[in-house]
Scaffold this motif. Structure first.
Motif, short mmCIF file in Angstrom:
data_model
loop_
_atom_site.label_atom_id
_atom_site.label_comp_id
_atom_site.label_asym_id
_atom_site.label_seq_id
_atom_site.Cartn_x
_atom_site.Cartn_y
_atom_site.Cartn_z
N ALA A 188 0.85 -1.20 0.00
CA ALA A 188 0.00 0.00 0.00
C ALA A 188 0.88 1.24 0.00
O ALA A 188 2.03 1.22 0.47
CB ALA A 188 -0.92 0.00 1.22
N SER A 189 0.33 2.32 -0.53
CA SER A 189 1.04 3.59 -0.59
C SER A 189 0.17 4.68 0.03
O SER A 189 -1.03 4.76 -0.23
CB SER A 189 1.37 3.96 -2.04
N ASP A 190 0.80 5.52 0.87
CA ASP A 190 0.09 6.63 1.49
C ASP A 190 0.39 7.96 0.82
O ASP A 190 -0.04 9.02 1.30
CB ASP A 190 0.46 6.72 2.98
N ASP A 191 1.16 7.94 -0.27
CA ASP A 191 1.54 9.20 -0.93
C ASP A 191 1.37 9.11 -2.45
O ASP A 191 2.24 9.51 -3.21
CB ASP A 191 2.98 9.57 -0.58
N ALA A 192 0.24 8.55 -2.86
CA ALA A 192 -0.14 8.51 -4.28
C ALA A 192 0.83 7.70 -5.13
O ALA A 192 1.05 7.99 -6.31
CB ALA A 192 -0.29 9.92 -4.85
N GLY A 193 1.44 6.69 -4.53
CA GLY A 193 2.28 5.79 -5.30
C GLY A 193 3.75 6.16 -5.35
O GLY A 193 4.53 5.50 -6.05
N LEU A 194 4.16 7.21 -4.64
CA LEU A 194 5.58 7.58 -4.64
C LEU A 194 6.42 6.57 -3.86
O LEU A 194 7.51 6.20 -4.27
CB LEU A 194 5.76 8.99 -4.06
N THR A 195 5.91 6.14 -2.73
CA THR A 195 6.59 5.11 -1.93
C THR A 195 5.56 4.07 -1.51
O THR A 195 4.36 4.35 -1.46
CB THR A 195 7.24 5.72 -0.66
#
Length: 300
Positions: free
Chosen positions: A287-294
């Motif tokens: 899962a990502s909490d920053d729109a797929g950046l990390t």
């Protein structure tokens, strides 16, 4: 058969080279009303009736002086794809000039790859000169690619891109491969959605060509010349692991904190092999909490 500089005729037994001096350096060919047509520098050349090796004449595109890229026939019409425009011609039946341009069927959109045009779902698809993918609605180009996919395509080598189409379980697929860039994108005409396909080793899909024959979906391997059957009940890619990746749309709450207490994954279970590859299937979640950046650690 055309190779870009030579032409051949196969009659089921013998392969014969076309020796007519008027044969163009054609990369594509098509059949219409007992004639074979070949793309030429600025138009197309057509054969005599029932004689693919004897050229009868040629026409040039008249709407735009752009070089011809590809030829395709659909609904007894000739689609002449140029670098910056597309013209549609029809067989008028005249003895002296059998082909005439269809008035009102001029498309100001070119073709970026000569092997990308293909017929499917009762219409024509192709890779446009602006790196978008189009479907013809009548004689109007309808953009079917998304900005994200177009941004990806712009980073690829597009000159050698090619496409084939097929239908399976009521879904019609336009399969567009970029061999130099080792990428394959597929448009599902039923769902109106795209997905990416590939092979773990090759990057792109292994299929370099396709035909439906003997009740089977048959493809040719680009590396070794093998012929495979595409089968939904086969769980490897010629023995290699098939990896499936699904990415959900972004989930947000308008900038406010969002807590995810549960994730429901719906999949078909209870199928596969009892031993060997596929006998111990695994699923992994990130899962990502920053729109797929990390992305967080994998959860198996």
């Amino acid at each position: 058969i055309t190779t870009g500089d030579k032409g051949y005729i196969y009659n089921g037994t013998t392969l014969t080279q076309i020796t007519d001096a008027d044969f163009p350096t054609a990369s594509t060919c098509a059949f219409i009303n007992q004639r074979i047509i070949y793309d030429s520098t600025f138009g197309f050349t057509y054969s005599e009736l029932d004689d693919a090796g004897n050229m009868a004449g040629s026409v040039n595109g008249t709407g735009d002086p752009d070089p011809a890229v590809s030829i395709l026939t659909d609904h007894l019409e000739v689609w002449l794809f140029g670098e910056s425009s597309i013209e549609v011609w029809y067989n008028s039946g005249s003895v002296t000039t059998p082909f005439e341009r269809l008035q009102g069927a001029f498309i100001e959109r070119g073709c970026a790859a000569k092997y990308s045009p293909a017929k499917m779902d009762n219409t024509v698809y192709w890779l446009g000169d602006d790196f978008a993918v189009y479907r013809a609605e009548g004689y109007q180009p309808m953009r079917i690619s998304t900005p994200t996919i177009e941004r990806e395509i712009q980073s690829y080598v597009t000159e050698d891109a090619f496409a084939f189409t097929y239908t399976e379980e009521s879904h019609s697929f336009y399969v567009l491969t970029f061999p130099t860039s080792k990428q394959t994108w597929v448009f599902d005409a039923y769902t109106q959605r795209w997905h990416e396909r590939g092979n773990i080793t090759a990057g792109r899909i292994r299929a370099n060509c396709y035909v439906y024959a003997y009740g089977r979906h048959l493809v040719g391997d680009f590396e070794n010349g093998n012929i495979y059957e595409m089968d939904l009940d086969t769980f490897t890619d010629d023995g290699e692991t098939i990896q499936r990746i699904a990415i959900s749309p972004p989930i947000h709450s308008g900038g406010e904190d969002l807590f995810m207490s549960k994730l429901w994954i719906d999949m078909e279970s209870g199928v596969g092999l009892t031993t060997g590859q596929g006998s111990d299937p695994q699923a992994m979640l990130q899962a990502s909490d920053d729109a797929g950046l990390t992305w967080n650690n994998e959860r198996w």
